[in-house]
Design an enzyme around this catalytic site. Structure first.
Site, PDB file in Angstrom:
ATOM      1  N   ASP A  17     -10.848  -8.262  -6.527  1.00 59.23           N
ATOM      2  CA  ASP A  17     -11.004  -8.575  -5.112  1.00 59.23           C
ATOM      3  C   ASP A  17     -12.458  -8.252  -4.780  1.00 59.23           C
ATOM      4  O   ASP A  17     -12.864  -7.094  -4.793  1.00 59.23           O
ATOM      5  CB  ASP A  17     -10.048  -7.708  -4.291  1.00 59.23           C
ATOM      6  N   LYS A  49       0.813  -1.226   0.000  1.00 63.55           N
ATOM      7  CA  LYS A  49       0.000   0.000   0.000  1.00 63.55           C
ATOM      8  C   LYS A  49       0.851   1.282   0.000  1.00 63.55           C
ATOM      9  O   LYS A  49       0.839   2.049   0.963  1.00 63.55           O
ATOM     10  CB  LYS A  49      -0.968  -0.022   1.184  1.00 63.55           C
TER      11      LYS A  49
END
Length: 360
Positions: A218, A162
């Site tokens: 996802d 991230k």
């Protein structure tokens, strides 16, 4: 060959559906999310699937044991007493995973794609190092683990979880092949494979990336669940168009269980999945929605971008939109408007919800 699937999470992002059913058993295009993965693994030659379980493990065990014989594979449970992150479950299942010297798959349970498992095996054997990660390109990489790798060989130089600044648009797609040697790197404690294990392996030249061709999603939260459904249905259109439904009032890619019933003068689609036992009465319009098992949509209602949970009853002349999600066994009375509502299981809705909110 073996595979470990990480199914121990609480599925909080997919609530209210996961308040009554573990996320891996939520139906995605009329099949539990987990079963999409397990069937693809079995087709690629995997003969032993290990489920790292915790939340609602008994439901998972019951459902998957029923699939064992049908698929002709062994399915084992590895029970987490406490959350162990994304690497700890490998240490917990070390004895099962290291029974042979063969590499094994590791999968996050939220992922849907074309599952190129056989190609992954060939790629892993070709480079001969400890780990292979499937990667995919996305427009918003900052939400994921980002991979920086050599274009020709796939060797990973950096693995950044991230990132706050742009590093690469190739992200970790949540599917790996690992050699048993990786198990020596992991202790039996809460550990992140993305933050603690992969960066070290990359630094040592032991980690390679294979780029996924085709769609990937996802589907761990409702808006992405619906986007994933659209991508999956488009993939069916290209590869198995015979599995899609056609008939009066059907628009675009629509999947309908044979036991579902659709009334007269309906408009269904594009991008709709109707599950077993679903009843859609006359004059209903449904677009970009998943309607789960035994739900009932009464006449002249209009649904767009919704997930309707198991055994829900939606009244006449109802309008629902903007990622409205009904948990199991919800009743929506006639002539109401639901805009982005998230309704907990077993509720009866008697007034409109004009702004997005949770109904408890």
């Amino acid at each position: 060959m073996k595979a470990l699937i990480l199914v121990g999470g609480y599925g909080t992002r997919l609530r209210p559906l996961t308040l009554s059913t573990p996320k891996p058993l939520v139906d995605f295009c009329n099949k539990p999310i987990l079963l999409h993965q397990v069937e693809a693994l079995a087709a690629a030659g995997v003969d032993h699937v290990i489920l790292a379980v915790s939340y609602m493990s008994q439901m998972l065990e019951k459902e998957m044991k029923a699939q064992e014989q049908r698929l002709g594979i062994r399915i084992s449970m590895s029970h987490e007493e406490e959350p162990l992150g994304t690497a700890g479950p490998l240490a917990l299942a070390r004895d099962l995973l290291s029974e042979t010297a063969d590499p094994f798959f590791v999968l996050n349970s939220d992922v849907i794609c074309d599952f190129p498992f056989q190609a992954m095996v060939q790629f892993h054997r070709h480079h001969g190092q400890e780990g292979s990660i499937l990667v995919t390109k996305v427009e918003e990489p900052s939400k994921y683990g980002v991979v920086v790798c050599e274009a020709d060989t796939g060797r990973i130089h950096r693995f950044v979880e991230k990132p706050q600044v742009f590093v690469s648009n190739k992200i970790n797609a949540g599917m790996y092949i690992l050699s048993p040697a990786v198990l020596q790197r992991i202790q039996l404690k809460p550990t992140s494979i993305e933050k603690e294990i992969f960066p070290v392996m990359a630094k040592e030249g032991q980690l390679y990336a294979m780029e996924l061709q085709g769609f990937w999603m996802d589907i761990g939260q409702p808006k992405d669940f619906l986007t994933g459904m659209c991508l999956f249905l488009q993939s069916l259109r290209q590869k198995h168009p015979e599995r899609l439904y056609s008939g009066p009032g059907i628009v675009g890619n629509v999947l309908v269980d044979p036991s579902a019933r659709i009334g007269q003068n309906c408009s269904i689609g594009p991008n709709v999945s109707l599950g077993p036992g679903v009843v859609v009465e006359d004059g209903v319009c449904i677009r970009r929605c998943t309607v789960l098992r035994d739900a009932h949509i009464r006449s002249h209602s209009w649904l767009e971008s919704c997930i309707v949970g198991w055994r829900c009853r939606v009244g006449q002349w109802v309008r629902m939109e903007n990622v409205t999600v009904l948990g199991e066994d919800v009743i929506v009375n006639d002539e109401l408007y639901l805009n982005g509502a998230s309704v907990l299981p077993h509720k009866s809705i008697g007034e409109s919800v004009p702004e997005p909110r949770i109904i408890m």
